[in-house]
Design an enzyme around this catalytic site. Structure first.
Site, PDB file in Angstrom:
ATOM      1  N   HIS A   3     -20.880 -12.619 -21.986  1.00  0.00           N
ATOM      2  CA  HIS A   3     -21.206 -12.520 -23.370  1.00  0.00           C
ATOM      3  C   HIS A   3     -22.572 -12.351 -23.549  1.00  0.00           C
ATOM      4  O   HIS A   3     -23.340 -12.900 -22.609  1.00  0.00           O
ATOM      5  CB  HIS A   3     -20.688 -13.355 -24.182  1.00  0.00           C
ATOM      6  CG  HIS A   3     -21.579 -14.762 -24.345  1.00  0.00           C
ATOM      7  ND1 HIS A   3     -22.587 -14.912 -25.043  1.00  0.00           N
ATOM      8  CD2 HIS A   3     -21.465 -15.836 -23.516  1.00  0.00           C
ATOM      9  CE1 HIS A   3     -23.093 -16.223 -25.088  1.00  0.00           C
ATOM     10  NE2 HIS A   3     -22.322 -16.631 -24.153  1.00  0.00           N
ATOM     11  N   CYS A   4     -23.212 -11.793 -24.788  1.00  0.00           N
ATOM     12  CA  CYS A   4     -24.576 -11.583 -24.912  1.00  0.00           C
ATOM     13  C   CYS A   4     -24.472 -11.827 -26.677  1.00  0.00           C
ATOM     14  O   CYS A   4     -23.852 -12.501 -27.166  1.00  0.00           O
ATOM     15  CB  CYS A   4     -25.387 -10.384 -24.644  1.00  0.00           C
ATOM     16  SG  CYS A   4     -24.623  -9.011 -24.865  1.00  0.00           S
ATOM     17  N   VAL A   5     -25.334 -11.225 -27.255  1.00  0.00           N
ATOM     18  CA  VAL A   5     -25.211 -10.977 -28.626  1.00  0.00           C
ATOM     19  C   VAL A   5     -24.271 -10.266 -29.353  1.00  0.00           C
ATOM     20  O   VAL A   5     -23.460 -10.917 -30.244  1.00  0.00           O
ATOM     21  CB  VAL A   5     -26.924 -10.970 -29.378  1.00  0.00           C
ATOM     22  CG1 VAL A   5     -26.641 -10.811 -30.780  1.00  0.00           C
ATOM     23  CG2 VAL A   5     -27.841 -11.882 -28.954  1.00  0.00           C
ATOM     24  N   MET A   6     -24.335  -9.042 -29.023  1.00  0.00           N
ATOM     25  CA  MET A   6     -23.379  -8.155 -29.190  1.00  0.00           C
ATOM     26  C   MET A   6     -22.251  -7.968 -28.318  1.00  0.00           C
ATOM     27  O   MET A   6     -21.072  -7.200 -28.632  1.00  0.00           O
ATOM     28  CB  MET A   6     -23.956  -6.932 -29.895  1.00  0.00           C
ATOM     29  CG  MET A   6     -24.837  -6.878 -30.973  1.00  0.00           C
ATOM     30  SD  MET A   6     -23.995  -7.508 -32.600  1.00  0.00           S
ATOM     31  CE  MET A   6     -22.999  -6.013 -32.734  1.00  0.00           C
ATOM     32  N   GLY A   7     -22.430  -8.272 -27.028  1.00  0.00           N
ATOM     33  CA  GLY A   7     -21.450  -7.887 -26.083  1.00  0.00           C
ATOM     34  C   GLY A   7     -21.401  -6.550 -25.640  1.00  0.00           C
ATOM     35  O   GLY A   7     -20.400  -5.948 -25.149  1.00  0.00           O
ATOM     36  N   ARG A   8     -22.485  -5.680 -25.852  1.00  0.00           N
ATOM     37  CA  ARG A   8     -22.510  -4.430 -25.575  1.00  0.00           C
ATOM     38  C   ARG A   8     -23.507  -3.936 -24.585  1.00  0.00           C
ATOM     39  O   ARG A   8     -23.294  -2.815 -23.964  1.00  0.00           O
ATOM     40  CB  ARG A   8     -22.756  -3.692 -26.812  1.00  0.00           C
ATOM     41  CG  ARG A   8     -21.654  -3.770 -27.838  1.00  0.00           C
ATOM     42  CD  ARG A   8     -21.723  -2.954 -29.112  1.00  0.00           C
ATOM     43  NE  ARG A   8     -22.462  -3.027 -29.925  1.00  0.00           N
ATOM     44  CZ  ARG A   8     -22.979  -2.419 -30.875  1.00  0.00           C
ATOM     45  NH1 ARG A   8     -21.954  -1.727 -31.489  1.00  0.00           N
ATOM     46  NH2 ARG A   8     -23.954  -2.616 -31.679  1.00  0.00           N
ATOM     47  N   SER A   9     -24.674  -4.728 -24.351  1.00  0.00           N
ATOM     48  CA  SER A   9     -25.777  -4.211 -23.612  1.00  0.00           C
ATOM     49  C   SER A   9     -25.993  -5.198 -22.400  1.00  0.00           C
ATOM     50  O   SER A   9     -25.653  -4.809 -21.186  1.00  0.00           O
ATOM     51  CB  SER A   9     -26.847  -4.153 -24.317  1.00  0.00           C
ATOM     52  OG  SER A   9     -28.016  -3.594 -23.753  1.00  0.00           O
ATOM     53  N   ARG A  10     -26.459  -6.444 -22.715  1.00  0.00           N
ATOM     54  CA  ARG A  10     -26.760  -7.168 -21.586  1.00  0.00           C
ATOM     55  C   ARG A  10     -25.361  -7.484 -20.677  1.00  0.00           C
ATOM     56  O   ARG A  10     -25.421  -7.592 -19.294  1.00  0.00           O
ATOM     57  CB  ARG A  10     -27.567  -8.455 -22.263  1.00  0.00           C
ATOM     58  CG  ARG A  10     -28.867  -8.095 -22.359  1.00  0.00           C
ATOM     59  CD  ARG A  10     -29.551  -9.376 -23.039  1.00  0.00           C
ATOM     60  NE  ARG A  10     -29.287  -9.215 -24.624  1.00  0.00           N
ATOM     61  CZ  ARG A  10     -29.634 -10.067 -25.525  1.00  0.00           C
ATOM     62  NH1 ARG A  10     -30.897 -10.879 -24.986  1.00  0.00           N
ATOM     63  NH2 ARG A  10     -29.509 -10.032 -26.616  1.00  0.00           N
TER      64      ARG A  10
END
EC number: 3.1.3.16
Length: 213
Positions: free
Chosen positions: A143-150
Site C-alpha cells: 500500500h501507499c496513500v492512494m494505492g495507485r502510484s508508489r
C-alpha cells in the site's frame, strides 16, 4: 565506502538477474513509449476502490485499508509493505501500529513525485514480496496513500523481476484488478527496468554492463 544496505541491495539484484529467463515472443517485444504506456494503463481499467486482490494472496490498497486492522485480520494479512513510509504524503503506521497483530512489516521511504528514484527499491521490494509468497499461507498487503502510484509501481516491478513479465503484461494483469496510476517519473523507471530485463533475456546485456535505472 558503500553502506551495508546498499551492498545488500546489490546482492539481491545480482541474485534476481541470474534467474532471469529468456523470452520466446512470436514478435520481438519492444518497451512502449511513455504516452503509449499511459494509454495502456487507462484502457479498460477497473473502477477505483480502497483495496483489491491483484495476485493470489496479494492485495494493493490505500491508507484507509492499511489502517483498518479489523479488515486486515479478516483478510488474514500476515505481511505489509508500506511504500509511503515517513515522508511527505506518507502513511504513519509502522511496526508499532501493528504490534497487536502477527504481521511482518516492511517500510519504504518514498515520495510520490516524478523526480523521486523509486527504482532504488525495485529489487529489495521484489525480494520481500517473493520471500513472503514463498510460504503458501502468507498474505500480503502492498500500500501507499492512494494505492495507485508508489505501491502499484513496486508490485509491477515485482511481476517483471520475479514473474518474468514484460511491463505491458504486468500492467495488463494489474489494471484489470485495480485502478493504478503510477506517476510519469515512475513509469519512466519501469520502462528502464523493462528494457534492461528484456536485454538480459535476449542475451544482449551483461548484469555489470549497465544499470537498469
Amino acid at each position: 565506502m558503500a553502506s551495508h544496505s546498499s551492498k545488500k541491495a546489490v546482492t539481491i539484484k545480482k541474485r534476481f538477474v541470474s534467474q532471469v529467463k529468456p523470452l520466446e515472443p512470436v514478435v520481438k517485444y519492444v518497451t512502449p513509449g511513455g504516452y503509449e504506456l499511459e494509454k495502456i494503463l487507462h484502457r479498460d481499467s477497473v473502477e477505483y476502490t480502497h483495496i483489491n486482490e491483484v495476485w493470489p494472496n496479494v492485495w494493493i490498497g490505500d491508507e484507509e485499508s492499511a489502517k483498518n486492522k479489523h479488515n486486515l485480520k479478516k483478510l488474514g494479512i500476515t505481511h505489509i509493505l508500506n511504500a509511503a513510509e515517513g515522508t511527505w504524503n506518507s502513511v504513519d503506521t509502522g511496526t508499532e501500529y501493528y504490534s497487536d497483530m502477527d504481521v511482518v512489516y516492511y517500510g519504504v521511504v518514498a515520495e510520490d513525485t516524478t523526480t523521486f528514484d523509486l527504482g532504488q527499491y525495485f529489487f529489495s521490494a521484489a525480494d520481500f514480496i517473493e520471500q513472503t509468497l514463498s510460504i503458501t499461507k502468507n498474505k500480503l498487503l502492498v500500500h501507499c496513500v492512494m494505492g495507485r502510484s508508489r505501491s502499484a509501481t513496486l508490485f509491477l516491478a515485482y511481476l517483471m523481476i520475479c514473474r518474468n513479465m514484460t511491463l505491458v503484461e504486468a500492467v495488463d494483469h494489474v489494471k484489470k484488478r485495480r485502478r493504478i496510476i503510477p506517476n510519469w517519473g515512475f513509469l519512466k523507471q519501469l520502462r528502464n527496468l523493462d528494457t534492461y530485463l528484456v536485454e538480459l533475456r535476449d542475451g544482449g546485456a551483461k548484469e555489470n554492463e549497465r544499470e537498469p535505472l
